[in-house]
Write a protein that holds these residues in place. Structure first.
Motif, PDB file in Angstrom:
ATOM      1  N   SER A 147       5.979  36.605  18.602  1.00 42.49           N
ATOM      2  CA  SER A 147       6.833  35.583  17.856  1.00 42.49           C
ATOM      3  C   SER A 147       8.106  36.091  17.430  1.00 42.49           C
ATOM      4  CB  SER A 147       5.964  35.273  16.710  1.00 42.49           C
ATOM      5  OG  SER A 147       5.815  36.231  15.807  1.00 42.49           O
ATOM      6  N   VAL A 148       8.819  35.089  17.215  1.00 41.96           N
ATOM      7  CA  VAL A 148      10.228  35.239  16.812  1.00 41.96           C
ATOM      8  C   VAL A 148      10.717  34.729  15.300  1.00 41.96           C
ATOM      9  CG1 VAL A 148      12.846  34.898  17.443  1.00 41.96           C
ATOM     10  CG2 VAL A 148      11.222  35.564  19.247  1.00 41.96           C
ATOM     11  N   THR A 149      11.199  35.570  14.565  1.00 40.36           N
ATOM     12  CA  THR A 149      11.557  34.821  13.284  1.00 40.36           C
ATOM     13  C   THR A 149      12.972  34.890  13.173  1.00 40.36           C
ATOM     14  OG1 THR A 149       9.643  35.539  11.973  1.00 40.36           O
ATOM     15  CG2 THR A 149      11.436  34.870  10.541  1.00 40.36           C
ATOM     16  N   LEU A 150      13.702  33.649  12.871  1.00 38.37           N
ATOM     17  CA  LEU A 150      15.215  33.336  12.837  1.00 38.37           C
ATOM     18  C   LEU A 150      15.770  33.802  11.726  1.00 38.37           C
ATOM     19  CD1 LEU A 150      15.181  29.919  14.903  1.00 38.37           C
ATOM     20  CD2 LEU A 150      15.214  32.300  15.688  1.00 38.37           C
ATOM     21  N   ALA A 151      17.133  33.752  11.484  1.00 35.38           N
ATOM     22  CA  ALA A 151      17.846  34.245  10.480  1.00 35.38           C
ATOM     23  C   ALA A 151      17.637  33.315   9.152  1.00 35.38           C
ATOM     24  CB  ALA A 151      19.297  34.344  10.787  1.00 35.38           C
ATOM     25  N   GLY A 153      14.760  31.591   8.747  1.00 31.60           N
ATOM     26  CA  GLY A 153      13.353  31.819   8.232  1.00 31.60           C
ATOM     27  C   GLY A 153      12.488  31.189   9.337  1.00 31.60           C
ATOM     28  N   ARG A 154      12.831  30.376  10.202  1.00 34.59           N
ATOM     29  CA  ARG A 154      11.858  29.767  11.007  1.00 34.59           C
ATOM     30  C   ARG A 154      11.045  30.780  12.018  1.00 34.59           C
ATOM     31  NH1 ARG A 154      15.077  25.555  14.483  1.00 34.59           N
ATOM     32  NH2 ARG A 154      16.817  26.969  13.978  1.00 34.59           N
ATOM     33  N   THR A 155       9.806  30.637  12.123  1.00 37.31           N
ATOM     34  CA  THR A 155       9.103  31.581  13.142  1.00 37.31           C
ATOM     35  C   THR A 155       8.659  30.576  14.033  1.00 37.31           C
ATOM     36  OG1 THR A 155       8.506  33.145  11.158  1.00 37.31           O
ATOM     37  CG2 THR A 155       7.002  33.101  13.417  1.00 37.31           C
ATOM     38  N   LEU A 156       8.815  31.201  15.304  1.00 35.38           N
ATOM     39  CA  LEU A 156       8.331  30.520  16.510  1.00 35.38           C
ATOM     40  C   LEU A 156       7.508  31.480  17.393  1.00 35.38           C
ATOM     41  CD1 LEU A 156      11.906  29.159  16.769  1.00 35.38           C
ATOM     42  CD2 LEU A 156      10.050  27.838  16.230  1.00 35.38           C
ATOM     43  N   LYS A 157       6.851  30.822  18.330  1.00 34.16           N
ATOM     44  CA  LYS A 157       6.036  31.650  19.289  1.00 34.16           C
ATOM     45  C   LYS A 157       6.928  31.650  20.411  1.00 34.16           C
ATOM     46  CE  LYS A 157       1.662  31.745  21.838  1.00 34.16           C
ATOM     47  NZ  LYS A 157       1.324  32.921  21.333  1.00 34.16           N
ATOM     48  N   ALA A 158       6.869  32.929  21.062  1.00 31.39           N
ATOM     49  CA  ALA A 158       7.885  33.361  22.304  1.00 31.39           C
ATOM     50  C   ALA A 158       7.175  33.391  23.690  1.00 31.39           C
ATOM     51  CB  ALA A 158       8.521  34.547  21.974  1.00 31.39           C
ATOM     52  N   GLU A 159       7.591  32.948  24.456  1.00 31.14           N
ATOM     53  CA  GLU A 159       7.127  32.980  26.018  1.00 31.14           C
ATOM     54  C   GLU A 159       7.809  34.178  26.743  1.00 31.14           C
ATOM     55  OE1 GLU A 159       7.655  30.279  30.156  1.00 31.14           O
ATOM     56  OE2 GLU A 159       8.541  29.633  28.433  1.00 31.14           O
ATOM     57  N   PHE A 160       7.113  34.961  26.966  1.00 35.55           N
ATOM     58  CA  PHE A 160       7.473  35.971  28.023  1.00 35.55           C
ATOM     59  C   PHE A 160       8.066  35.678  29.329  1.00 35.55           C
ATOM     60  CE2 PHE A 160       6.586  39.700  31.203  1.00 35.55           C
ATOM     61  CZ  PHE A 160       7.261  40.391  30.683  1.00 35.55           C
ATOM     62  N   LEU A 161       9.316  36.000  29.842  1.00 39.07           N
ATOM     63  CA  LEU A 161       9.901  35.595  31.020  1.00 39.07           C
ATOM     64  C   LEU A 161       9.903  36.622  32.017  1.00 39.07           C
ATOM     65  CD1 LEU A 161      13.034  33.339  29.773  1.00 39.07           C
ATOM     66  CD2 LEU A 161      10.557  32.845  30.496  1.00 39.07           C
ATOM     67  N   GLY A 162       9.983  38.017  31.342  1.00 37.72           N
ATOM     68  CA  GLY A 162      10.317  39.226  32.281  1.00 37.72           C
ATOM     69  C   GLY A 162      10.716  40.383  31.457  1.00 37.72           C
ATOM     70  N   SER A 163      10.376  41.436  32.155  1.00 32.59           N
ATOM     71  CA  SER A 163      11.014  42.724  31.444  1.00 32.59           C
ATOM     72  C   SER A 163      11.280  43.825  32.508  1.00 32.59           C
ATOM     73  CB  SER A 163      10.213  43.381  30.497  1.00 32.59           C
ATOM     74  OG  SER A 163       8.970  43.878  31.123  1.00 32.59           O
ATOM     75  N   ASP A 164      12.045  44.956  32.195  1.00 35.39           N
ATOM     76  CA  ASP A 164      12.039  45.863  33.175  1.00 35.39           C
ATOM     77  C   ASP A 164      11.866  47.210  32.410  1.00 35.39           C
ATOM     78  OD1 ASP A 164      12.729  47.380  35.671  1.00 35.39           O
ATOM     79  OD2 ASP A 164      14.923  47.591  34.764  1.00 35.39           O
ATOM     80  N   ASP A 168      14.437  49.454  29.911  1.00 34.35           N
ATOM     81  CA  ASP A 168      13.910  48.896  28.573  1.00 34.35           C
ATOM     82  C   ASP A 168      14.584  47.808  28.077  1.00 34.35           C
ATOM     83  OD1 ASP A 168      12.249  49.371  26.288  1.00 34.35           O
ATOM     84  OD2 ASP A 168      13.868  50.537  25.378  1.00 34.35           O
ATOM     85  N   VAL A 169      14.807  46.704  29.250  1.00 31.68           N
ATOM     86  CA  VAL A 169      15.291  45.526  28.875  1.00 31.68           C
ATOM     87  C   VAL A 169      14.228  44.299  28.882  1.00 31.68           C
ATOM     88  CG1 VAL A 169      16.952  43.557  29.521  1.00 31.68           C
ATOM     89  CG2 VAL A 169      17.592  46.066  29.421  1.00 31.68           C
ATOM     90  N   ALA A 170      13.930  43.446  28.012  1.00 27.48           N
ATOM     91  CA  ALA A 170      13.168  42.388  28.400  1.00 27.48           C
ATOM     92  C   ALA A 170      13.656  41.061  27.953  1.00 27.48           C
ATOM     93  CB  ALA A 170      11.822  42.733  27.424  1.00 27.48           C
ATOM     94  N   LEU A 171      13.177  40.059  28.409  1.00 31.22           N
ATOM     95  CA  LEU A 171      13.762  38.711  28.236  1.00 31.22           C
ATOM     96  C   LEU A 171      12.682  37.721  27.816  1.00 31.22           C
ATOM     97  CD1 LEU A 171      16.350  36.815  28.189  1.00 31.22           C
ATOM     98  CD2 LEU A 171      15.364  36.270  30.579  1.00 31.22           C
ATOM     99  N   ILE A 172      12.667  37.155  26.587  1.00 31.86           N
ATOM    100  CA  ILE A 172      11.592  36.352  25.968  1.00 31.86           C
ATOM    101  C   ILE A 172      12.354  34.718  25.974  1.00 31.86           C
ATOM    102  CG2 ILE A 172      10.183  37.623  25.452  1.00 31.86           C
ATOM    103  CD1 ILE A 172      11.387  37.744  22.534  1.00 31.86           C
ATOM    104  N   ARG A 173      11.675  33.856  25.602  1.00 30.43           N
ATOM    105  CA  ARG A 173      12.390  32.338  25.433  1.00 30.43           C
ATOM    106  C   ARG A 173      11.529  31.701  24.108  1.00 30.43           C
ATOM    107  NH1 ARG A 173      12.814  28.826  30.499  1.00 30.43           N
ATOM    108  NH2 ARG A 173      10.419  29.167  30.402  1.00 30.43           N
ATOM    109  N   ILE A 174      12.330  31.128  23.470  1.00 31.88           N
ATOM    110  CA  ILE A 174      11.920  30.348  22.194  1.00 31.88           C
ATOM    111  C   ILE A 174      12.206  28.941  22.432  1.00 31.88           C
ATOM    112  CG2 ILE A 174      11.689  32.329  20.480  1.00 31.88           C
ATOM    113  CD1 ILE A 174      14.272  31.600  19.683  1.00 31.88           C
ATOM    114  N   PRO A 175      11.177  28.021  21.950  1.00 31.27           N
ATOM    115  CA  PRO A 175      11.750  26.581  21.954  1.00 31.27           C
ATOM    116  C   PRO A 175      12.113  26.058  20.548  1.00 31.27           C
ATOM    117  CG  PRO A 175       9.280  26.994  21.769  1.00 31.27           C
ATOM    118  CD  PRO A 175       9.800  28.253  21.700  1.00 31.27           C
ATOM    119  N   ALA A 176      13.498  25.921  20.498  1.00 29.92           N
ATOM    120  CA  ALA A 176      14.022  25.671  19.279  1.00 29.92           C
ATOM    121  C   ALA A 176      15.288  25.006  19.468  1.00 29.92           C
ATOM    122  CB  ALA A 176      13.887  26.722  18.224  1.00 29.92           C
TER     123      ALA A 176
END
Length: 490
Positions: A147-151, A153-164, A168-176
């Motif tokens: 989950s991701v908490t924005l500046a 205060g909103r907290t959103l469930k994140a979707e995993f897109l991929g990582s390396d 040590d790089v990862a990409l996730i997506r939030i619907p906001a």
């Protein structure tokens, strides 16, 4: 002579600036009260009454010589909303032999059979329209829930897109909606001495800002951190900062904070040795993750070993010469097409100096497939410049395609962090099918093959090459945990 001494003290206070003046202020006032000064020889302008501290602070100028006092606040006001907190949860089964007993489970149903591990890191929104958040692979590795908490205060469930894992790089997506993004800047323009600012959530303290300078660029040679081309900074980077932003004074994202170096461990705190992944490297990884879901890397297609004094003398090289001595060139590889030969010593690749095979391997791992790179090569006492195109190599193979005695084993390249930590190469046994020939030969998932009957194994191409002509008897030298042993393949 007391007035002269008082005047001298006041003059020194002015010369040393506000700090010295503040320190002397109380001392001089006490002296004046205890010992009034006699009338001066020459008339002096009466000293103004000292102002209260609040009045002094309020009287500070907003500008000096027509220029506003420097502040990072305007830039940070634009940047900080793009930096987020990343919270992960991982369900871990509790290993208890009593759980295998149905009677125990019936008598003690309240005993938990799993626990939840939670961790906290940082991330950066790099595309507000798509909701892309960039963070570290190690922040989300193994997580069942992110989950991701924005500046705001909103907290959103994140979707995993991929990582390396290896960078040590990862990409996730939030619907906001109404997100603030921070586009990737050009880390290639960074120079030692440039001012940078690190933003993240150290120790769970949201939206923390530290500042410093770029201490080094292109930092590598650090064990256990995968492919390396780090920005080094003295801006404080502590646990929880991982995945946060490193920005320049223009508010451009130039790096992703990933680690701090401390002999006492990361939890001991910051000592001014922070590392960040360059934004240009992160951009390449993100582009591949978005388009293909995985990262493909190029390779020259060679085996190499380090130069020692004996080898250098035998090749007629100067004492102390460094480089990667080519021991084998694979047919159909980019190195073969470029004219690289066994016995060549690679001393440079691109704009980087190559001191040993690990430096060359690190360079290869950071280049995309199809990249054309210049190589500086020592051959017969002369320095040549050759151009090679890196070609893709499979990251995993079915063992049966290498040798029938390995059928049922899935073989993969050793993760770069593990390769760096070990200080040597090898091939990872990623999986073994139950009942397969490899399983009957006692191979297990997690084994690392470091040599065969035909010789040492640095990576998958080396293993395939060594077994191109199947030996009558195949023996593997395998590392399992901290133990090394031999397995006879039948």
């Amino acid at each position: 002579m007391r007035p002269a001494a008082t005047l001298l003290a006041l003059t020194c206070a002015a010369a040393f600036g506000g700090f010295a003046a503040t320190a002397l202020d109380g001392l001089l006032d006490n002296r004046a009260e205890a010992n009034p000064a006699p009338a001066p020889v020459a008339p002096l302008a009466p000293a103004p009454a000292p102002l209260p501290r609040e009045a002094v602070a309020a009287a500070l100028p907003e500008a000096i010589d027509g220029q506003a006092l420097p502040s990072l606040a305007p830039m940070l006001k634009q940047v900080m909303p793009a930096v987020v907190s990343v919270h992960t949860k991982q369900r871990v089964k509790v290993r208890n032999p009593f759980f295998d007993d149905p009677m125990f489970r019936r008598l003690f149903p309240q005993v938990p059979q799993e626990r939840i591990n939670e961790s906290l890191g940082s991330g950066v929104i790099i595309d507000a329209a798509r909701g892309y958040v960039l963070t570290n692979h190690h922040v989300i590795e193994g997580a069942d829930d992110v989950s991701v908490t924005l500046a705001d205060g909103r907290t959103l469930k994140a979707e995993f897109l991929g990582s390396d894992r290896d960078t040590d790089v990862a990409l996730i997506r939030i619907p906001a909606e109404n997100l603030a993004g921070l586009p990737l800047g050009d880390s290639g323009r960074l120079q030692v001495g440039d001012y940078v600012v690190a933003i993240g959530n150290p120790f769970g303290l949201n939206q923390t800002v530290t500042s410093g300078i770029v201490s080094a660029v292109g930092r590598s040679g650090i064990r256990g951190l995968g492919y390396q081309n780090f920005i080094q900074t003295d801006a404080s980077i502590n646990p929880g900062n991982s995945g946060g932003a490193l920005v320049n004074l223009r508010g451009e994202l130039v790096g992703i904070n990933t680690a701090s170096l401390n002999p006492q461990g990361s939890m001991a705190g910051n000592i001014g040795l922070g590392l960040a992944i360059p934004s240009n490297l992160a951009r390449d990884v993100v582009q591949q993750l978005v388009t293909t879901g995985e990262v493909r890397r190029g390779t020259l297609g060679i085996d190499a070993q380090a130069l020692d004094a004996r080898l250098a003398r035998s090749l007629g090289l100067a004492e102390g010469q460094q480089g990667a001595l080519v021991t084998q060139v694979y047919a159909g590889s980019g190195a073969a097409a470029a004219g690289i030969r066994p016995g060549d010593v690679i001393i440079g690749a691109g704009d980087q100096r190559i001191a040993d095979p690990f430096a060359l391997h690190n360079f290869e791992g950071l280049q995309p497939v199809g990249e054309r790179v210049p190589l500086q090569v020592l051959r017969d006492g002369k320095t040549l410049t050759l151009s090679a195109t890196l070609r893709e190599q499979p990251r995993a193979l079915d063992g049966g395609a290498v040798d029938p005695r390995l059928a049922g084993a899935r073989l993969a390249e050793l993760p770069e962090a593990q390769r760096q930590a070990r200080g040597r190469g090898g091939v990872l046994v990623e999986d073994v099918q139950p009942g397969s020939r490899a399983a009957r030969n006692q191979l297990r998932p997690g084994d690392v093959i470091v040599a065969t009957t035909a010789g040492p194994v640095a990576d998958l191409p080396a293993l395939r090459s060594s077994l191109a002509q199947a030996p009558q008897q195949l023996v593997l030298l395998v590392t399992r945990g901290n133990v090394q042993g031999r397995l006879l393949m039948q």
